[in-house]
Design an enzyme around this catalytic site. Structure first.
Site, mmCIF file in Angstrom:
data_model
loop_
_atom_site.group_PDB
_atom_site.id
_atom_site.type_symbol
_atom_site.label_atom_id
_atom_site.label_comp_id
_atom_site.label_asym_id
_atom_site.label_seq_id
_atom_site.Cartn_x
_atom_site.Cartn_y
_atom_site.Cartn_z
ATOM 1 N N HIS A 1 -3.920 11.932 5.270
ATOM 2 C CA HIS A 1 -4.521 11.014 4.290
ATOM 3 C C HIS A 1 -5.363 9.903 4.898
ATOM 4 O O HIS A 1 -6.047 9.180 4.189
ATOM 5 C CB HIS A 1 -3.430 10.367 3.423
ATOM 6 C CG HIS A 1 -2.684 9.284 4.139
ATOM 7 N ND1 HIS A 1 -1.724 9.547 5.070
ATOM 8 C CD2 HIS A 1 -2.790 7.933 4.074
ATOM 9 C CE1 HIS A 1 -1.239 8.410 5.545
ATOM 10 N NE2 HIS A 1 -1.877 7.416 4.960
HETATM 11 C C1 UD1 Z 1 -2.913 2.976 1.967
HETATM 12 C C2 UD1 Z 1 -2.790 2.204 3.279
HETATM 13 C C3 UD1 Z 1 -2.313 3.139 4.371
HETATM 14 C C4 UD1 Z 1 -1.056 3.876 3.971
HETATM 15 C C5 UD1 Z 1 -1.325 4.602 2.635
HETATM 16 C C6 UD1 Z 1 -0.136 5.379 2.135
HETATM 17 C C7 UD1 Z 1 -4.408 0.360 3.632
HETATM 18 C C8 UD1 Z 1 -5.599 -0.040 4.382
HETATM 19 N N1 UD1 Z 1 -4.085 1.674 3.694
HETATM 20 O O1 UD1 Z 1 -3.928 3.964 2.140
HETATM 21 O O2 UD1 Z 1 -2.033 2.379 5.536
HETATM 22 O O3 UD1 Z 1 -0.715 4.812 4.972
HETATM 23 O O4 UD1 Z 1 -1.676 3.613 1.668
HETATM 24 O O5 UD1 Z 1 -0.492 6.156 1.023
HETATM 25 O O6 UD1 Z 1 -3.789 -0.456 2.982
HETATM 26 N N2 UD1 Z 1 -5.340 6.172 -5.316
HETATM 27 C C9 UD1 Z 1 -4.810 6.774 -6.421
HETATM 28 N N3 UD1 Z 1 -3.659 6.262 -6.942
HETATM 29 C C10 UD1 Z 1 -3.021 5.201 -6.395
HETATM 30 C C11 UD1 Z 1 -3.578 4.573 -5.264
HETATM 31 C C12 UD1 Z 1 -4.732 5.080 -4.728
HETATM 32 O O7 UD1 Z 1 -5.345 7.740 -6.944
HETATM 33 O O8 UD1 Z 1 -1.954 4.812 -6.903
HETATM 34 C C13 UD1 Z 1 -6.590 6.720 -4.739
HETATM 35 C C14 UD1 Z 1 -7.793 5.913 -5.097
HETATM 36 O O9 UD1 Z 1 -8.858 6.782 -5.298
HETATM 37 C C15 UD1 Z 1 -8.038 5.084 -3.846
HETATM 38 C C16 UD1 Z 1 -7.544 6.002 -2.744
HETATM 39 O O10 UD1 Z 1 -6.468 6.739 -3.332
HETATM 40 O O11 UD1 Z 1 -9.352 4.712 -3.681
HETATM 41 C C17 UD1 Z 1 -7.068 5.282 -1.527
HETATM 42 O O12 UD1 Z 1 -6.076 4.302 -1.889
HETATM 43 P P1 UD1 Z 1 -5.909 2.953 -1.040
HETATM 44 O O13 UD1 Z 1 -4.797 2.148 -1.586
HETATM 45 O O14 UD1 Z 1 -7.234 2.301 -0.851
HETATM 46 O O15 UD1 Z 1 -5.516 3.462 0.397
HETATM 47 P P2 UD1 Z 1 -4.614 4.663 0.885
HETATM 48 O O16 UD1 Z 1 -5.523 5.716 1.438
HETATM 49 O O17 UD1 Z 1 -3.591 5.068 -0.113
#
Ligand code: UD1
Length: 373
Positions: A208
């Site tokens: 991820h």
């Molecule tokens: C975040 C953390 C990472 C951790 C990961 C676990 C940071 C910089 N990154 O990354 O260290 O390993 O969480 O999962 O804080 N999204 C959804 N539903 C949600 C949340 C996110 O669909 O509930 C999608 C959205 O399109 C979003 C993308 O996932 O843009 C990424 O989510 P984000 O919270 O930005 O970072 P993670 O990649 O989850």
């Protein structure tokens, strides 16, 4: 006298397993406010974890959601400051290294509320990882640095952090693993049946991180490498929403033998990790969990902030190169593995954190102020 309030901040999937045992250990001596920043909002990445871990519903959800790094960090900073000014807790505890961890620590430090960082001192040395920036800055802002392993203490001292702020307590995520493993094991047959790997050997894959999934050609090479292994050993692949989106926009299909499933809740995932023949991942926490479970783990990253899992555990770092993945998998599968014994990863780390904070607050306000100056 009413109990002092300690605020525990959660935000994203890997936070819950770390905050759960800490919040419950603190409840014996403090009033605990659980605040969710809302960084993860899908039930599959958030609510289902609170349920599996038996955690209370957060007292407050800041509802920050997804966005750029600045939007996410700025959103938490603004909303959490409002909460702090209103509630005036005696301390704030943050866990891990996500954007919300840094934002909550910064908001608290700026309004003069002492911060404790759980899982302090981990360093990959890779400043291109958003998590590395979050780790270094959160540690600098914190009064209490609760570290999981001795290498973290060495890192903090090298950055000039005074000894009296560093507390080697062990690994709180392993507290959760040890307490819930019996329940997870009971579920295995049901989970394996539901996800299509009943009655046979299987591997487990998660990817991820932006560095692994955001460049389509690199992601294709990683999947191609796992595909060489999955031709003989089926791999379950619970797909993170970021990875689902990247695969769809790049039009990438999965090689035969990789079975894509929705993100899996904690107890189900633990039951799978425990019984997997091999784990391939770019996760931080799974390097630790597989080591304690004695399951071989290939981490598709150039660096790790958890070197103890390579020294004492079952973890090996590998490049996202198809030949290297296939060779490392063959080697790992041919070897016998046992559960790692890592000092203080004994299921009692959260108890140690609570004891330190109790002692701290019992010894009066001048000591509290002194530590953070
Ligand atoms: C975040 C953390 C990472 C951790 C990961 C676990 C940071 C910089 N990154 O990354 O260290 O390993 O969480 O999962 O804080 N999204 C959804 N539903 C949600 C949340 C996110 O669909 O509930 C999608 C959205 O399109 C979003 C993308 O996932 O843009 C990424 O989510 P984000 O919270 O930005 O970072 P993670 O990649 O989850």
């Amino acid at each position: 006298m009413s109990a002092k309030v300690i605020t525990v901040v959660v935000a994203a999937r890997p936070n819950f397993m770390k905050a759960g045992p800490v919040a419950s250990a603190l409840e014996e001596a403090f009033e605990v406010d659980l605040v969710h920043t809302g960084q993860h909002y899908d039930r599959r990445l958030s609510g289902a974890f609170l349920e599996d871990l038996g955690m209370a519903d957060p007292a407050l959800n800041l509802g920050v959601g997804s966005g750029s790094h600045a939007e996410q960090t700025g959103g938490v900073l603004i909303a959490f400051e409002k909460y702090l000014l209103d509630r005036k807790p005696s301390a704030v505890l943050v866990v891990g290294d996500v954007n919300s961890t840094l934002a909550a620590a910064l908001a608290a430090a700026k309004v003069g509320i002492p911060v404790g960082h759980v899982e302090a001192g981990l360093r990959s040395g890779d400043w291109t990882m958003p998590e590395e920036i979050n780790r270094v800055l959160t540690d600098r802002l914190s009064c209490w640095l609760f570290t999981p392993s001795a290498d973290a203490d060495v890192n903090l001292r090298a950055e000039g952090i005074a000894d009296d702020r560093i507390h080697l307590v062990g690994n709180v995520m392993i507290d959760t693993l040890r307490s819930l493993l019996p329940e997870a094991r009971e579920r295995f047959d049901d989970v394996a049946g539901r996800l299509g790997v009943a009655g046979g050997d299987f591997g487990l894959l998660t990817l991820h991180r932006p560095a692994t999934v955001d460049v389509p050609a690199e992601l294709a090479r990683a999947l191609d490498g796992v595909g060489r292994v999955s031709a003989a050993l089926p791999f379950l692949f619970p797909v993170h929403p970021r990875t689902t989106a990247r695969m769809a926009s790049a039009g990438l299909a999965l090689p035969a033998g990789i079975i894509a499933v929705e993100p899996v809740r904690y107890l189900d995932f633990l039951s799978l990790m425990d019984r997997a023949s091999l784990v391939i991942t770019d996760s931080g926490g799974m390097q630790e969990e597989t080591s304690v479970l004695g399951v071989p783990c290939l981490t598709m990253r150039p660096t790790t902030e958890r070197p103890i899992t390579v020294e004492l555990g079952t973890n090996r770092l590998i490049p996202a190169d198809p030949d290297a993945i296939a060779a490392a998998a063959a080697e790992a599968l041919a070897q016998e593995w046992t559960a790692a014994v890592i000092p203080l990863w004994d299921g009692r780390a959260a108890e140690r954190i609570a004891a330190i904070l109790r002692e701290q607050f019992d010894s009066g306000p001048s000591r509290e102020r002194g530590l953070c100056s």
